[in-house]
Design an enzyme around this catalytic site. Structure first.
Site, mmCIF file in Angstrom:
data_model
loop_
_atom_site.group_PDB
_atom_site.id
_atom_site.type_symbol
_atom_site.label_atom_id
_atom_site.label_comp_id
_atom_site.label_asym_id
_atom_site.label_seq_id
_atom_site.Cartn_x
_atom_site.Cartn_y
_atom_site.Cartn_z
ATOM 1 N N HIS A 132 21.762 58.321 65.252
ATOM 2 C CA HIS A 132 22.695 58.124 64.138
ATOM 3 C C HIS A 132 23.109 59.464 63.527
ATOM 4 C CE1 HIS A 132 24.291 55.966 60.541
ATOM 5 N NE2 HIS A 132 23.919 57.077 59.919
ATOM 6 N N GLU A 133 22.129 60.304 63.208
ATOM 7 C CA GLU A 133 22.443 61.594 62.575
ATOM 8 C C GLU A 133 23.194 62.513 63.532
ATOM 9 O OE1 GLU A 133 22.343 61.858 59.429
ATOM 10 O OE2 GLU A 133 21.074 60.104 59.068
ATOM 11 N N HIS A 136 26.797 61.666 63.405
ATOM 12 C CA HIS A 136 27.514 62.338 62.315
ATOM 13 C C HIS A 136 27.882 63.765 62.713
ATOM 14 C CE1 HIS A 136 27.215 59.127 59.489
ATOM 15 N NE2 HIS A 136 25.910 59.251 59.253
ATOM 16 N N HIS A 142 30.165 56.152 59.198
ATOM 17 C CA HIS A 142 29.463 54.874 59.228
ATOM 18 C C HIS A 142 30.380 53.777 59.739
ATOM 19 C CE1 HIS A 142 26.332 56.392 56.158
ATOM 20 N NE2 HIS A 142 25.920 56.573 57.387
ATOM 21 N N CYS A 143 29.785 52.866 60.489
ATOM 22 C CA CYS A 143 30.505 51.783 61.162
ATOM 23 C C CYS A 143 30.163 50.458 60.483
ATOM 24 C CB CYS A 143 30.077 51.746 62.633
ATOM 25 S SG CYS A 143 30.869 50.466 63.617
ATOM 26 N N CYS A 148 25.801 48.270 65.489
ATOM 27 C CA CYS A 148 26.109 49.641 65.924
ATOM 28 C C CYS A 148 25.117 50.620 65.306
ATOM 29 C CB CYS A 148 27.531 50.025 65.516
ATOM 30 S SG CYS A 148 27.983 51.712 66.017
ATOM 31 N N CYS A 167 28.562 51.206 69.270
ATOM 32 C CA CYS A 167 29.475 50.110 69.602
ATOM 33 C C CYS A 167 30.626 50.704 70.423
ATOM 34 C CB CYS A 167 29.993 49.425 68.334
ATOM 35 S SG CYS A 167 31.144 50.428 67.352
ATOM 36 N N CYS A 170 32.823 53.203 68.330
ATOM 37 C CA CYS A 170 32.170 54.493 68.055
ATOM 38 C C CYS A 170 31.979 55.295 69.339
ATOM 39 C CB CYS A 170 30.835 54.276 67.327
ATOM 40 S SG CYS A 170 31.045 53.728 65.608
#
Length: 181
Positions: A132-133, A136, A142-143, A148, A167, A170
């Site tokens: 996740h990070e 970024h 953010h989704c 996701c 997803c 993304c």
């Protein structure tokens, strides 16, 4: 020319049983080589006694300063409780389209919530926050898709509900962003 590397800086002790699956997930999702560097910095300099937590902004600044020239993206891995001033705690933090971020394993452990220890689940959660990070850092926001990996996570249960992948939207955005680099 060699492909640039994603550097993980471990600040604290992390067993290979924790880092190896995360390395595999990073390589799968981003396609970049990953290098792990150990950090000998004492994190107590970043401790805030009034909060009884560690200042994520200061740790992030430290990681950014330690980022090597050959690092494409650098992510600090810590095992302490981190916060930013506007939130009680966070799992991780990264600058959008930046080159540095941090992730903490501290609040990913079942034992913190009065549940039975489960290392496999902690590693799965840790990997999700790392991906996740890094998302970024590669320009993803953010989704809204509930499964996701880029969906925002306020609670550890939010992390558990996500898949350990992007997803389709993304992933498409990530591919576009990687091809621009």
């Amino acid at each position: 020319m060699d492909k640039p590397a994603i550097i993980l800086i471990t600040c604290g002790r992390f067993e290979r049983s924790i880092t190896d699956p995360i390395l595999d997930d990073i390589k799968r999702e981003f396609g970049y080589p990953v290098i792990i560097n150990e950090c000998n910095q004492e994190l107590s300099n970043f401790y805030n006694p009034s909060r009884r937590q560690y200042d994520a902004n200061q740790i992030l600044h430290f990681v950014k300063e330690r980022s090597s020239e050959n690092a494409f993206k650098t992510l600090g891995l810590v095992n302490v409780d981190i916060f930013i001033p506007i939130l009680t705690y966070i799992f991780g933090q990264a600058h959008l389209n930046g080159n540095a971020g941090i992730v903490s394993s501290y609040r990913l452990k079942n034992e913190l919530y009065g549940l039975e220890k489960n290392n496999a689940l902690m590693v799965e959660r840790f990997s999700k926050v790392v991906i996740h990070e890094l998302g970024h850092l590669f320009g993803l926001i953010h989704c809204q898709n509930p499964v996701c990996i880029m969906r925002s996570s306020t609670y550890v249960e939010d992390i558990d509900q996500k898949e350990n992948k992007f997803c389709i939207n993304c992933q498409s955005e990530l591919n576009k962003n990687i091809n621009q680099d």
